[in-house]
Design a protein around this motif. Structure first.
Motif, PDB file in Angstrom:
ATOM      1  N   ASN A  55      67.317-129.743 -62.937  1.00  0.00           N
ATOM      2  CA  ASN A  55      67.568-128.307 -62.719  1.00  0.00           C
ATOM      3  C   ASN A  55      68.549-128.189 -61.558  1.00  0.00           C
ATOM      4  OD1 ASN A  55      67.519-125.540 -62.543  1.00  0.00           O
ATOM      5  ND2 ASN A  55      65.274-125.376 -62.465  1.00  0.00           N
ATOM      6  N   ALA A  56      69.737-128.697 -61.788  1.00  0.00           N
ATOM      7  CA  ALA A  56      70.707-128.865 -60.708  1.00  0.00           C
ATOM      8  C   ALA A  56      71.163-127.541 -60.100  1.00  0.00           C
ATOM      9  CB  ALA A  56      71.916-129.651 -61.222  1.00  0.00           C
ATOM     10  N   ILE A  57      71.222-126.480 -60.886  1.00  0.00           N
ATOM     11  CA  ILE A  57      71.689-125.195 -60.346  1.00  0.00           C
ATOM     12  C   ILE A  57      70.721-124.699 -59.265  1.00  0.00           C
ATOM     13  CG2 ILE A  57      72.058-122.753 -60.893  1.00  0.00           C
ATOM     14  CD1 ILE A  57      73.260-123.649 -63.550  1.00  0.00           C
ATOM     15  N   ASN A  58      69.417-124.776 -59.535  1.00  0.00           N
ATOM     16  CA  ASN A  58      68.438-124.373 -58.528  1.00  0.00           C
ATOM     17  C   ASN A  58      68.456-125.321 -57.323  1.00  0.00           C
ATOM     18  OD1 ASN A  58      67.502-122.082 -59.764  1.00  0.00           O
ATOM     19  ND2 ASN A  58      65.764-123.086 -60.765  1.00  0.00           N
ATOM     20  N   ARG A  59      68.664-126.599 -57.595  1.00  0.00           N
ATOM     21  CA  ARG A  59      68.725-127.563 -56.499  1.00  0.00           C
ATOM     22  C   ARG A  59      69.896-127.248 -55.578  1.00  0.00           C
ATOM     23  NH1 ARG A  59      65.432-130.288 -54.113  1.00  0.00           N
ATOM     24  NH2 ARG A  59      66.430-132.317 -54.043  1.00  0.00           N
ATOM     25  N   MET A  60      71.032-126.826 -56.151  1.00  0.00           N
ATOM     26  CA  MET A  60      72.190-126.472 -55.325  1.00  0.00           C
ATOM     27  C   MET A  60      71.867-125.259 -54.448  1.00  0.00           C
ATOM     28  SD  MET A  60      74.389-128.759 -55.814  1.00  0.00           S
ATOM     29  CE  MET A  60      73.411-130.078 -56.524  1.00  0.00           C
ATOM     30  N   LYS A  61      71.107-124.303 -54.983  1.00  0.00           N
ATOM     31  CA  LYS A  61      70.708-123.143 -54.179  1.00  0.00           C
ATOM     32  C   LYS A  61      69.885-123.593 -52.971  1.00  0.00           C
ATOM     33  CE  LYS A  61      70.627-119.847 -58.037  1.00  0.00           C
ATOM     34  NZ  LYS A  61      69.757-118.979 -58.894  1.00  0.00           N
ATOM     35  N   ASN A  62      68.963-124.532 -53.212  1.00  0.00           N
ATOM     36  CA  ASN A  62      68.150-125.065 -52.104  1.00  0.00           C
ATOM     37  C   ASN A  62      69.027-125.756 -51.075  1.00  0.00           C
ATOM     38  OD1 ASN A  62      65.816-124.161 -53.374  1.00  0.00           O
ATOM     39  ND2 ASN A  62      65.422-126.126 -54.376  1.00  0.00           N
ATOM     40  N   ARG A  69      73.166-129.580 -45.004  1.00  0.00           N
ATOM     41  CA  ARG A  69      74.002-129.519 -46.200  1.00  0.00           C
ATOM     42  C   ARG A  69      75.118-128.481 -46.059  1.00  0.00           C
ATOM     43  NH1 ARG A  69      70.867-132.706 -46.177  1.00  0.00           N
ATOM     44  NH2 ARG A  69      69.058-132.223 -47.450  1.00  0.00           N
ATOM     45  N   LYS A  70      74.924-127.462 -45.208  1.00  0.00           N
ATOM     46  CA  LYS A  70      75.957-126.449 -45.020  1.00  0.00           C
ATOM     47  C   LYS A  70      77.231-127.027 -44.420  1.00  0.00           C
ATOM     48  CE  LYS A  70      72.955-122.380 -44.591  1.00  0.00           C
ATOM     49  NZ  LYS A  70      72.392-121.360 -43.663  1.00  0.00           N
ATOM     50  N   ARG A  71      77.118-128.209 -43.825  1.00  0.00           N
ATOM     51  CA  ARG A  71      78.322-128.855 -43.269  1.00  0.00           C
ATOM     52  C   ARG A  71      79.175-129.489 -44.373  1.00  0.00           C
ATOM     53  NH1 ARG A  71      74.509-131.113 -39.538  1.00  0.00           N
ATOM     54  NH2 ARG A  71      74.893-133.217 -40.378  1.00  0.00           N
ATOM     55  N   ASP A 213      64.416-133.776 -44.022  1.00  0.00           N
ATOM     56  CA  ASP A 213      65.577-134.574 -44.399  1.00  0.00           C
ATOM     57  C   ASP A 213      65.324-135.425 -45.632  1.00  0.00           C
ATOM     58  OD1 ASP A 213      67.081-133.534 -42.386  1.00  0.00           O
ATOM     59  OD2 ASP A 213      66.778-135.190 -40.987  1.00  0.00           O
ATOM     60  N   HIS A 214      64.042-135.621 -45.994  1.00  0.00           N
ATOM     61  CA  HIS A 214      63.767-136.353 -47.233  1.00  0.00           C
ATOM     62  C   HIS A 214      64.114-135.492 -48.440  1.00  0.00           C
ATOM     63  CE1 HIS A 214      62.090-139.862 -45.367  1.00  0.00           C
ATOM     64  NE2 HIS A 214      61.193-139.162 -44.698  1.00  0.00           N
ATOM     65  N   ASN A 215      63.909-134.165 -48.321  1.00  0.00           N
ATOM     66  CA  ASN A 215      64.361-133.188 -49.318  1.00  0.00           C
ATOM     67  C   ASN A 215      63.993-133.599 -50.736  1.00  0.00           C
ATOM     68  OD1 ASN A 215      66.254-131.217 -50.750  1.00  0.00           O
ATOM     69  ND2 ASN A 215      66.599-130.761 -48.593  1.00  0.00           N
ATOM     70  N   ILE A 216      62.704-133.820 -50.965  1.00  0.00           N
ATOM     71  CA  ILE A 216      62.239-134.260 -52.266  1.00  0.00           C
ATOM     72  C   ILE A 216      62.034-133.082 -53.213  1.00  0.00           C
ATOM     73  CG2 ILE A 216      60.340-135.427 -53.462  1.00  0.00           C
ATOM     74  CD1 ILE A 216      62.116-137.244 -51.807  1.00  0.00           C
ATOM     75  N   ASP A 217      62.480-133.267 -54.453  1.00  0.00           N
ATOM     76  CA  ASP A 217      62.237-132.270 -55.500  1.00  0.00           C
ATOM     77  C   ASP A 217      60.743-132.294 -55.840  1.00  0.00           C
ATOM     78  OD1 ASP A 217      62.085-130.765 -57.814  1.00  0.00           O
ATOM     79  OD2 ASP A 217      63.965-131.536 -58.627  1.00  0.00           O
TER      80      ASP A 217
END
Length: 562
Positions: A55-62, A69-71, A213-217
């Protein structure tokens, strides 16, 4: 099959921003919730984050709401209509490991949940990854070819290596024990090549990384058990004071170099045993713990005695093990008693008593280095303890090459051929020759079959030094390292008695003065020397070549080695 797979790989690039997110819906894989792997990057800052999702689109929103990630300002999406969830998990893991080693970008990734697993057609997808990597190199997203990275220390000791089931279960048990008790003494045992150093490096990265920073789905159930225990650990130690203790100088410097290049790690997290005396720690991970020292036969005593004095130990009784036990709440010892090689090493009885008293012992059994597997490990042990008979040999494996030579010239010639093909092929030997070249640069140390060689001209990272293929290394410059092919010279200090069917040691031909200082028992010296040769015979990933100086030992080995 692989051509059909590779022909359908697609790589897309988009701006990574709220405005650019509209383009995600135009991507055929992202719009249809197809499994993809992605790289979010910034070429100016050389930072990147690698992930996968169905679900890459939602992952990009996160990701767009994450401060780190904003950098980043560009997302690269890798899609293929042959991808499935297991495949993208595997490709993501490989991509993180190789991009970390490639050093084209500094990764923002944590490493929680990186576990190797089997799935249908795994070998095909592993080959497919090579195609993906070459496409990334063509687009300048990666620099080095895979075979070069395979030989690099950055890849071999990467904290982003996927764990085997064996290592993963050990990791869960370590976290369980630390979470449950205030103080722990844990032993991780395993023979050479079972992944002790890899697990130690992985654990250092895991416990020093912030949870976010682990940012697990959340949908990735494979990660949940490991992550839940890390969360519990972080509640107990939000910012743990931790270090990796490495007794051997060369390996310590190599790991410092690796830590220096990983986000969240630093070279000063890798320390020598003496440095333990200067601070107190929540956790100390001790790699190659069998090489911790006592005050016997040291080259110099100054820093050793100073550490004992600082910590209140008698200078003759205190050991590096005592320092670690005193200065840390939790100690994790990565240990193999068969790799103790000299009298400065703390007696194995001391470790045995410690293990018995604490009873927190974990064993690694999977062989990760030697392609010959546990069959080869057992063969080497039986060979060096004269437990093999004519009917037991020769050792055979379609994955591993073991050969014995009657000519050192021929062995060196074959090793040079393997060096051109694979790299990281080296010759090692036992201490059967004095180190004349240490004080005389024009001198040669070893002369056999009309060939002249010097011992290793550097102690620091000799394995990767420029002229190493034309020199001969020792146990101290090779222990803890991987080689593709290893050529080993059994010197004149180790002999075979055909009447007793036993290996015998000639102490007069053993030139490591510190290696035999204070040893009165021939059997003790024999045990150290056999450990040296066994450890060297477990360096080679693809093969081991042997030249034996003693005629009787050569004849004995030739009966059971091709």
């Amino acid at each position: 099959m692989i051509n059909d797979f590779s022909s359908s790989i697609e790589i897309y690039s988009y701006k990574f921003s709220q405005k650019g997110s509209k383009e995600f819906f135009l991507n055929p894989f992202m719009a249809n919730s197809w499994p993809v792997v992605y790289i979010i990057k910034n070429d100016a800052s050389r930072e990147a984050y690698i992930g996968e999702s169905t679900n890459a689109i939602n992952r990009m929103k996160n990701h767009l709401s994450n401060n780190d990630r904003k950098r980043l300002n560009e997302v690269v999406v890798i899609g293929c209509d042959k991808f499935n969830k297991s495949a993208v998990l595997d490709i993501e893991s490989l991509l993180i490991g190789y991009m970390d080693a490639d050093k084209n970008y500094t990764l923002q990734n944590g490493n929680a949940g990186m576990v190797d697993h089997n799935y249908y057609q795994k070998s095909i997808y592993r080959n497919l990854f090579k195609e993906v990597w070459e496409m990334l190199r063509y687009k300048k997203f990666a620099k080095n070819p895979i075979d070069r990275l395979d030989n690099s220390d950055f890849f071999k000791y990467s904290p982003y290596k996927s764990l085997t089931v064996d290592q993963h279960n050990s990791l869960l048990e370590i976290l369980n024990q630390i979470n449950a008790k205030e103080r722990n003494t844990i032993f991780i045992e395993g023979s050479a090549g079972t992944g002790k150093t890899v697990l130690a490096v992985y654990l250092m990265k895991l416990i020093t990384t912030d949870i976010q920073d682990h940012n697990i789905d959340d949908s990735d159930e494979i990660y949940s058990e490991q992550l839940s225990r890390v969360i519990e650990f972080k509640k107990k130690y939000p910012q743990p004071k931790a270090a990796l203790v490495v007794p051997m100088t060369s390996l310590r410097n190599t790991l410092k170099k690796v830590f220096r290049g990983v986000k969240g790690l630093a070279a000063n997290m890798v320390i020598g045993p003496t440095e333990v005396s200067r601070n107190e720690y929540d956790i100390l991970l001790v790699d190659e713990a069998h090489r911790l020292r006592q005050r016997i036969g040291l080259t110099s005593y100054g820093s050793f005695d100073q550490a004992n004095k600082l910590l209140g130990f008698d200078k003759y009784q205190g050991t590096e093990l005592d320092w670690i036990l005193k200065q840390s709440k939790n100690q994790i010892f990565f240990y193999d008693e068969d790799q103790s090689i000299k009298p400065t090493d703390i007696d194995k009885e001391r470790f045995q008593n410690l293990k018995t008293r604490h009873d927190q012992n974990i064993t690694l059994v999977s062989q990760l280095r030697v392609k010959g597997g546990t069959d080869y490990i057992n063969f080497v042990d039986d060979l060096l303890h004269c437990r093999l008979e004519d009917g037991d040999g020769p050792f055979e494996s379609e994955h591993y090459e073991l050969k014995i030579y009657s000519s050192l010239k021929e062995m060196h010639k074959n090793l040079l051929e393997k060096e051109k093909q694979y790299g990281l092929c080296r010759m090692l030997a036992g201490y059967s020759w004095p180190w004349e070249s240490k004080n005389n640069e024009s001198a040669y140390d070893i002369e056999i079959d009309g060939m002249k060689f010097k011992w290793n001209t550097t102690n620091n990272d000799w394995i990767n030094s420029e002229n190493a293929i034309n020199e001969i290394g020792c146990i101290h410059t090779s222990q803890g390292y991987d080689l593709n092919y290893c050529g080993i010279i059994f010197g004149n200090e180790i002999k075979y008695n055909p009447e007793t069917n036993e290996i015998e040691i000639d102490a007069s031909e053993y030139y490591d003065k510190k290696g035999k200082q204070g040893i009165k028992s021939p059997e003790v010296l024999k045990e150290y020397i056999i450990n040296i040769y066994k450890t060297m015979m477990l360096r080679g990933i693809k093969g081991t070549y042997i030249y034996v100086y003693d005629e009787n030992l050569r004849e004995s080995f030739s009966q059971i080695i091709d």
